[in-house]
Design an enzyme around this catalytic site. Structure first.
Site, PDB file in Angstrom:
ATOM      1  N   LEU A  16       0.814  -1.226   0.000  1.00  0.00           N
ATOM      2  CA  LEU A  16       0.000   0.000   0.000  1.00  0.00           C
ATOM      3  C   LEU A  16       0.841   1.267   0.000  1.00  0.00           C
ATOM      4  O   LEU A  16       0.355   2.343  -0.376  1.00  0.00           O
ATOM      5  CB  LEU A  16      -0.917   0.004   1.227  1.00  0.00           C
ATOM      6  CG  LEU A  16      -2.073  -1.002   1.189  1.00  0.00           C
ATOM      7  CD1 LEU A  16      -2.644  -1.213   2.585  1.00  0.00           C
ATOM      8  CD2 LEU A  16      -3.162  -0.519   0.231  1.00  0.00           C
ATOM      9  N   TYR A  74      -0.499   4.217  16.264  1.00  0.00           N
ATOM     10  CA  TYR A  74      -1.505   3.465  15.502  1.00  0.00           C
ATOM     11  C   TYR A  74      -2.854   4.196  15.530  1.00  0.00           C
ATOM     12  O   TYR A  74      -3.477   4.429  14.484  1.00  0.00           O
ATOM     13  CB  TYR A  74      -1.617   2.057  16.105  1.00  0.00           C
ATOM     14  CG  TYR A  74      -2.804   1.253  15.642  1.00  0.00           C
ATOM     15  CD1 TYR A  74      -2.905   0.814  14.331  1.00  0.00           C
ATOM     16  CD2 TYR A  74      -3.833   0.926  16.537  1.00  0.00           C
ATOM     17  CE1 TYR A  74      -4.005   0.061  13.914  1.00  0.00           C
ATOM     18  CE2 TYR A  74      -4.922   0.174  16.134  1.00  0.00           C
ATOM     19  CZ  TYR A  74      -5.009  -0.249  14.822  1.00  0.00           C
ATOM     20  OH  TYR A  74      -6.086  -0.981  14.416  1.00  0.00           O
TER      21      TYR A  74
HETATM   22  P1  NAI Z   1      -4.139  -7.934  10.561  1.00  0.00           P
HETATM   23  O1  NAI Z   1      -2.866  -7.351  11.075  1.00  0.00           O
HETATM   24  O2  NAI Z   1      -4.376  -9.377  10.825  1.00  0.00           O
HETATM   25  O3  NAI Z   1      -4.258  -7.672   8.994  1.00  0.00           O
HETATM   26  C1  NAI Z   1      -3.731  -6.537   8.372  1.00  0.00           C
HETATM   27  C2  NAI Z   1      -3.202  -6.936   7.015  1.00  0.00           C
HETATM   28  O4  NAI Z   1      -2.638  -5.785   6.399  1.00  0.00           O
HETATM   29  C3  NAI Z   1      -2.094  -8.001   7.092  1.00  0.00           C
HETATM   30  O5  NAI Z   1      -2.434  -9.133   6.337  1.00  0.00           O
HETATM   31  C4  NAI Z   1      -0.873  -7.303   6.551  1.00  0.00           C
HETATM   32  O6  NAI Z   1      -0.022  -8.147   5.785  1.00  0.00           O
HETATM   33  C5  NAI Z   1      -1.494  -6.209   5.683  1.00  0.00           C
HETATM   34  N1  NAI Z   1      -0.556  -5.107   5.505  1.00  0.00           N
HETATM   35  C6  NAI Z   1       0.253  -4.528   6.428  1.00  0.00           C
HETATM   36  N2  NAI Z   1       1.027  -3.594   5.853  1.00  0.00           N
HETATM   37  C7  NAI Z   1       0.697  -3.564   4.538  1.00  0.00           C
HETATM   38  C8  NAI Z   1       1.169  -2.840   3.427  1.00  0.00           C
HETATM   39  N3  NAI Z   1       2.142  -1.916   3.536  1.00  0.00           N
HETATM   40  N4  NAI Z   1       0.624  -3.077   2.215  1.00  0.00           N
HETATM   41  C9  NAI Z   1      -0.360  -4.013   2.079  1.00  0.00           C
HETATM   42  N5  NAI Z   1      -0.832  -4.754   3.096  1.00  0.00           N
HETATM   43  C10 NAI Z   1      -0.310  -4.530   4.309  1.00  0.00           C
HETATM   44  O7  NAI Z   1      -5.337  -7.058  11.166  1.00  0.00           O
HETATM   45  P2  NAI Z   1      -6.859  -7.456  11.324  1.00  0.00           P
HETATM   46  O8  NAI Z   1      -7.113  -7.848  12.713  1.00  0.00           O
HETATM   47  O9  NAI Z   1      -7.269  -8.359  10.235  1.00  0.00           O
HETATM   48  O10 NAI Z   1      -7.570  -6.036  11.135  1.00  0.00           O
HETATM   49  C11 NAI Z   1      -7.946  -5.586   9.844  1.00  0.00           C
HETATM   50  C12 NAI Z   1      -8.098  -4.087   9.894  1.00  0.00           C
HETATM   51  O11 NAI Z   1      -9.059  -3.745  10.877  1.00  0.00           O
HETATM   52  C13 NAI Z   1      -6.824  -3.350  10.260  1.00  0.00           C
HETATM   53  O12 NAI Z   1      -6.765  -2.147   9.532  1.00  0.00           O
HETATM   54  C14 NAI Z   1      -6.994  -3.039  11.725  1.00  0.00           C
HETATM   55  O13 NAI Z   1      -6.287  -1.864  12.089  1.00  0.00           O
HETATM   56  C15 NAI Z   1      -8.497  -2.860  11.824  1.00  0.00           C
HETATM   57  N6  NAI Z   1      -9.018  -3.191  13.139  1.00  0.00           N
HETATM   58  C16 NAI Z   1      -9.076  -4.486  13.546  1.00  0.00           C
HETATM   59  C17 NAI Z   1      -9.588  -4.809  14.784  1.00  0.00           C
HETATM   60  C18 NAI Z   1      -9.756  -6.213  15.237  1.00  0.00           C
HETATM   61  O14 NAI Z   1     -10.299  -6.422  16.308  1.00  0.00           O
HETATM   62  N7  NAI Z   1      -9.318  -7.232  14.481  1.00  0.00           N
HETATM   63  C19 NAI Z   1     -10.028  -3.757  15.706  1.00  0.00           C
HETATM   64  C20 NAI Z   1      -9.900  -2.421  15.179  1.00  0.00           C
HETATM   65  C21 NAI Z   1      -9.431  -2.172  13.932  1.00  0.00           C
HETATM   66  C1  15L Z   2      -7.295  -2.944  17.153  1.00  0.00           C
HETATM   67  O1  15L Z   2      -7.353  -1.865  16.572  1.00  0.00           O
HETATM   68  C2  15L Z   2      -6.397  -4.013  16.698  1.00  0.00           C
HETATM   69  O2  15L Z   2      -6.243  -4.032  15.299  1.00  0.00           O
HETATM   70  C3  15L Z   2      -6.812  -5.387  17.190  1.00  0.00           C
HETATM   71  O3  15L Z   2      -5.740  -6.287  16.992  1.00  0.00           O
HETATM   72  C4  15L Z   2      -7.202  -5.344  18.665  1.00  0.00           C
HETATM   73  O4  15L Z   2      -6.087  -4.986  19.433  1.00  0.00           O
HETATM   74  C5  15L Z   2      -8.306  -4.332  18.852  1.00  0.00           C
HETATM   75  O5  15L Z   2      -7.967  -3.062  18.310  1.00  0.00           O
HETATM   76  C6  15L Z   2      -8.672  -4.132  20.316  1.00  0.00           C
HETATM   77  O6  15L Z   2      -8.630  -2.998  20.785  1.00  0.00           O
HETATM   78  O7  15L Z   2      -9.032  -5.109  20.962  1.00  0.00           O
END
Ligand code: NAI
Ligand code: 15L
Length: 278
Positions: A65, A149
């Site tokens: 990205l 973040y």
């Molecule tokens: P994750 O860390 O498992 O997935 C993020 C993905 O983004 C990874 O597969 C990674 O390889 C990719 N990535 C990182 N840098 C990159 C780059 N430069 N170019 C292209 N791809 C890149 O995170 P998750 O848990 O799947 O979360 C997805 C989204 O939701 C994230 O943006 C996260 O911040 C947001 N989020 C997630 C929460 C959760 O509870 N899982 C809570 C709040 C927000």
């Molecule tokens: C986030 O934003 C993160 O991506 C996820 O891994 C969790 O830490 C989540 O918030 C959380 O606050 O539980």
């Protein structure tokens, strides 16, 4: 039927031709990868990490990205974008900057050039992580990020607001709580978002008409709440899952000590991450 009970998706087609999902190799990307096929003829899945070979109804596109040209190519021909890609935890600013800040800018710029009209931006509760646990917040509550973040997600929200005002690109910024298979601690009993509710939110964020720039919190119908979604009523989001099923297990473990700031703030342990590199 009263206006209050009318679903904004009534009469709206919840299918389009091509949806792009960034961050498709991540935790939520894996959850949504097959589910998004319900809403598009083709799902273009993208990540910097390996995604394997294309499944049915899919296009696989490797992309960093932070590379504007690659992102420009990535966005060609899509109707809507679900932007999950980036660093998803607290890390040094040097890691957050290219992936989350430059990366989100690249995505919006590519969307503008290609005429994409709708983006769902995975924001985070860490935009408001320095509010005290128990304080009730809504979509108008000013950001209070709990780290680099959270700052990057606040930037993404503001960028989305600007691209709507200037270029008419609509965004729903989802301040996701904790979307995992289970709520693992007392904080997550409040912040937990089940995967079916996550899917409902994403579907509504793609298809509900006239969302402009909307901020919505992503939490299930948990017993205790810190977030009021009434200002995102346009989406008609009605969570159906609840963290109550995890309460006995979570409460069988002693609470955090009273002097642990992870137990004071909505962002939990993120308030203790860093500083890095001292
Ligand atoms: P994750 O860390 O498992 O997935 C993020 C993905 O983004 C990874 O597969 C990674 O390889 C990719 N990535 C990182 N840098 C990159 C780059 N430069 N170019 C292209 N791809 C890149 O995170 P998750 O848990 O799947 O979360 C997805 C989204 O939701 C994230 O943006 C996260 O911040 C947001 N989020 C997630 C929460 C959760 O509870 N899982 C809570 C709040 C927000
Ligand atoms: C986030 O934003 C993160 O991506 C996820 O891994 C969790 O830490 C989540 O918030 C959380 O606050 O539980």
């Amino acid at each position: 039927m009263s206006l209050a009970s009318q679903d904004p998706l009534d009469g709206v087609t919840t299918r389009c031709h091509r949806i792009l999902m960034t961050g498709a190799a991540g935790n939520l990307g894996k959850v949504l990868r097959d589910r998004l096929k319900r809403y598009a003829d083709v799902v273009r899945v993208s990540d910097i990490a390996d995604l394997g070979t294309a499944r049915e109804q899919e296009e696989v596109a490797a992309c960093d990205l932070s590379d504007p040209r690659a992102v420009h190519e990535l966005v060609a021909g899509v109707d809507a974008i679900v932007h999950l890609g980036g660093v998803s935890v607290e890390r040094p600013f040097e890691e957050i900057l290219p992936a989350n800040i430059q990366g989100t800018y690249n995505l919006y710029e590519a969307a503008r050039r290609h005429g994409v009209r709708r983006i769902v931006f995975a924001s985070s509760n860490h935009v408001i992580g320095y509010y005290k646990q128990g304080e009730m917040l809504d979509a108008d509550t000013p950001p209070r990020p709990d780290g680099y973040y959270g700052v990057s997600k606040a930037f993404g929200e503001q960028l989305a607001s600007f691209y709507f005002d200037r270029h008419g690109i609509e965004t729903v910024a989802l301040r996701i709580g904790s979307s995992f298979p289970e709520a693992k601690d007392r904080r997550m009993m409040v912040t937990w978002l089940g995967y079916d509710d996550l899917e409902q939110l994403i579907k509504r964020s793609i298809f509900v008409p006239d969302v402009g720039f909307t901020i919505a919190y992503g939490a299930s119908a948990n017993r205790d709440r810190w977030w009021d979604n009434s200002k995102a009523a346009r989406l008609g989001f009605r969570p159906v899952e609840s963290s109550e099923q995890f309460r006995a297990r979570v409460e069988s473990v002693p609470p955090l000590p009273a002097d642990d700031p992870a137990g004071w703030y909505q962002g939990g342990a993120f308030v203790k991450a860093g500083p890095f590199g001292d």
